[in-house]
Design a protein around this motif. Structure first.
Motif, PDB file in Angstrom:
ATOM      1  N   VAL A 110       7.153  50.234  71.249  1.00 56.24           N
ATOM      2  CA  VAL A 110       8.532  50.200  70.751  1.00 56.24           C
ATOM      3  C   VAL A 110       9.274  51.404  71.326  1.00 56.24           C
ATOM      4  O   VAL A 110       8.998  52.546  70.958  1.00 56.24           O
ATOM      5  N   GLY A 111      10.173  51.121  72.254  1.00 52.17           N
ATOM      6  CA  GLY A 111      11.076  52.151  72.759  1.00 52.17           C
ATOM      7  C   GLY A 111      10.490  53.142  73.724  1.00 52.17           C
ATOM      8  O   GLY A 111      11.146  54.126  74.070  1.00 52.17           O
ATOM      9  N   SER A 142      14.560  45.786  77.724  1.00 48.75           N
ATOM     10  CA  SER A 142      13.302  46.191  78.333  1.00 48.75           C
ATOM     11  C   SER A 142      13.298  45.871  79.828  1.00 48.75           C
ATOM     12  O   SER A 142      14.032  45.011  80.314  1.00 48.75           O
ATOM     13  N   GLY A 201       9.161  55.405  70.420  1.00 50.67           N
ATOM     14  CA  GLY A 201       9.386  55.937  71.756  1.00 50.67           C
ATOM     15  C   GLY A 201       8.195  56.646  72.360  1.00 50.67           C
ATOM     16  O   GLY A 201       8.342  57.370  73.352  1.00 50.67           O
ATOM     17  N   ASP A 235       9.268  46.423  73.057  1.00 48.74           N
ATOM     18  CA  ASP A 235      10.563  46.256  72.394  1.00 48.74           C
ATOM     19  C   ASP A 235      11.422  47.458  72.777  1.00 48.74           C
ATOM     20  O   ASP A 235      11.259  48.546  72.249  1.00 48.74           O
ATOM     21  N   GLY A 236      12.294  47.262  73.750  1.00 45.36           N
ATOM     22  CA  GLY A 236      13.182  48.346  74.153  1.00 45.36           C
ATOM     23  C   GLY A 236      12.530  49.400  75.008  1.00 45.36           C
ATOM     24  O   GLY A 236      12.943  50.562  74.993  1.00 45.36           O
ATOM     25  N   GLY A 237      11.502  49.024  75.770  1.00 42.23           N
ATOM     26  CA  GLY A 237      10.819  50.010  76.599  1.00 42.23           C
ATOM     27  C   GLY A 237      10.704  49.548  78.039  1.00 42.23           C
ATOM     28  O   GLY A 237      11.195  48.487  78.435  1.00 42.23           O
ATOM     29  N   GLY A 291      15.814  43.700  73.292  1.00 42.43           N
ATOM     30  CA  GLY A 291      15.286  45.061  73.309  1.00 42.43           C
ATOM     31  C   GLY A 291      15.621  45.899  74.513  1.00 42.43           C
ATOM     32  O   GLY A 291      15.174  47.042  74.606  1.00 42.43           O
TER      33      GLY A 291
END
Length: 535
Positions: free
Chosen positions: A377-378, A431, A357, A403-405, A429
């Motif tokens: 990531v995040g 995103s 994050g 990935d997830g951001g 993710g």
């Protein structure tokens, strides 16, 4: 009468001018005297026995110079000094400035610290230092793992085991800091409180006599006869337990054969608390070992650590005019918050690796000959301006990946590279991507993998919105189209084969045609069951 008054006034004015002139001369002489006098707290390392010839071991002398420098003091290292180190230099619990003087010439005229100690060591460590400064030094790392380590230390509590009547404590979670981990063995002498888990629950107050390993320590006193496992509290001896507002400028970190453990400047490696407001200015890394992409050439600037867990409170870490050449990662940040302004890089495998994050604002970065620019990531990443280009990139890796951001790209320029993807995301993710005024016409974006949507405000003269979701579920709205042949320009090649439910305006489509045909005066086109319908 008026002539007399004029003479009196003129005489008064001339007197005032003369008085002002004398006052200015007096003030100037005072300031000259003050400028000529050296600061009261400034001392040279040579005053403490440092040889600086690159031959003598200066570790003890340099440590003595630092220990003798009072809070707020300045320790100077003359130009071209070569200080040989065989052990870690420690600055703990006070605010000082260490300044290297630059001589004539460029680069190597800075004083240097040269590592001649054991492999994997740390050259210099700062603990709980606030408003300190290190400037104008060249770190010749040799076999050292870390050149400059900055962290905060605090009272820590963990669970360990101790035998009844014994003074040997086994505590894997205590993470006793030894030289093997790149730290000075400063746990010796620390106050400890141990609450035994035996029937009596006796509290033992003692100190650490010696550190035997990163997980085992010998205590000054023995445990109670009923102790078997214990809650261990190790007190920090450094006061505030804060490391903040430090400045690092004009530093160079050089290592001929970098490996995965290499880090030029490392911040908040262990700690999750109070490593904040750090500025790194005009500092550079030169890591050898080859120009090809590799994940085993370390990080130039390492903030936090994905495996150890530090960095969660490392925020407002600002890099200005940084440069790196050859590392695996230019900036490797875990859970931290960083800002990079006007930096430059060559031959980094990844310029910015962000995990846990970590958030980043990257402003006007000029990058060449790398594999990837950002992996996240995040976290939230904002890229404003700058250039990515030149060199043979690897088509297997997108330049920017999340990935997830959330990605925000504004004004970024790239050179044309066949088969290279500008931005991509892990499909699962969650995103999001926002592009504004980016000159990216030659590089595709895998928009469908951004499940939270894509907004293209002015990407290559296109204005549009992708609402996210898989093919047949998501939708796209194009507010300004180009020509029928260029429908796929909105989302590059993907729009020509995917995106059921997408509506665009085709400027030269035939109204009423199904499938859409070129040669008309324009029509809205809708993607239905894999084809374009202009009815």
């Amino acid at each position: 009468m008026w002539q007399r008054e004029y003479k009196l006034i003129n005489k008064s004015v001339r007197f005032r001018k003369r008085a002002v002139t004398l006052s200015l001369i007096l003030l100037a002489s005072i300031f000259q005297v003050q400028a000529a006098a050296p600061p009261a707290l400034a001392r040279s390392v040579f005053d403490y026995g440092v040889k600086g010839d690159g031959v003598a071991d200066d570790t003890i002398s340099l440590q003595a110079a630092i220990d003798a420098t009072p809070p707020g003091g300045l320790l100077q290292i003359p130009a071209r000094a070569d200080i040989k180190l065989t052990g870690t230099i420690l600055v703990q619990g006070k605010s000082i400035a260490i300044e290297g003087s630059q001589g004539e010439g460029y680069g190597k005229s800075y004083p240097r610290l040269t590592w001649a100690g054991s492999a994997g060591g740390t050259m210099m460590r700062w603990v709980n230092s606030n408003s300190s400064q290190v400037s104008g030094l060249y770190f010749e790392m040799g076999s050292a793992a870390v050149a400059l380590d900055v962290d905060q230390d605090t009272t820590r509590t963990a669970t360990g085991t101790i035998r009844a009547g014994s003074n040997m404590l086994l505590c894997p979670q205590c993470r006793f800091k030894t030289d093997a981990e790149g730290y000075k063995a400063t746990d010796v002498g620390r106050a400890m409180t141990i609450v035994g888990a035996g029937a009596s629950g006796r509290v033992l107050s003692t100190t650490i006599k010696s550190v035997l390993s990163p997980t085992q320590a010998e205590l000054a006193s023995a445990a109670s006869a009923s102790a078997s496992s214990a809650d261990v509290s190790i007190a920090s001896p450094y006061g505030n337990n804060v490391s903040s507002s430090n400045r690092f400028e004009r530093l160079t970190f050089s290592k001929k054969s970098a490996d995965a453990s290499t880090a030029g400047l490392r911040i908040s490696y262990w700690s999750v608390n109070n490593n904040e407001r750090m500025q790194v200015d005009r500092s550079s890394c030169f890591f050898g070992g080859g120009r090809e992409a590799s994940t085993t050439r370390g990080a130039c600037f390492k903030i936090g650590d994905e495996k150890v867990g530090g960095g969660s409170n490392a925020f407002n870490i600002i890099l200005t005019n940084a440069y790196w050449y050859g590392p695996s990662y230019g900036v490797e940040a875990h859970t931290a918050k960083i800002i990079s302004i006007n930096s430059q890089s060559n031959y980094a495998t990844v310029d910015y690796k962000l995990t846990g994050g970590a958030t980043a604002q990257i402003i006007e970065h000029y990058s060449e000959f790398q594999r990837q620019f950002v992996t996240s990531v995040g976290g939230r990443v904002r890229i404003s301006g700058g250039f990515i280009g030149n060199g043979a990139w690897n088509a297997a890796f997108p330049l920017i990946y999340t990935d997830g951001g959330n990605l925000f790209i504004t004004g970024l320029e790239t050179s044309n590279q066949q088969g290279i993807t500008l931005a991509d995301a892990k499909p699962t993710g969650n995103s999001r991507l926002v592009i504004d005024s980016a000159s990216i016409t030659a590089l595709p974006i895998n928009y469908k993998n951004f499940s939270q949507g894509v907004a293209s405000l002015m990407g290559a003269d296109r204005v549009g919105l992708y609402l996210g979701g898989a093919d047949g579920v998501g939708a796209s709205i194009q507010m300004k189209g180009t020509t029928f042949n260029n429908l796929n320009f909105m989302f590059n090649n993907n729009l020509s084969t995917q995106g059921n439910g997408t509506i665009v305006y085709c400027q030269d489509c035939v109204l009423g045609s199904n499938p859409c045909k070129p040669g008309g005066t324009g029509a809205f086109a809708k993607r239905i069951n894999g084809s374009w319908n202009c009815q």
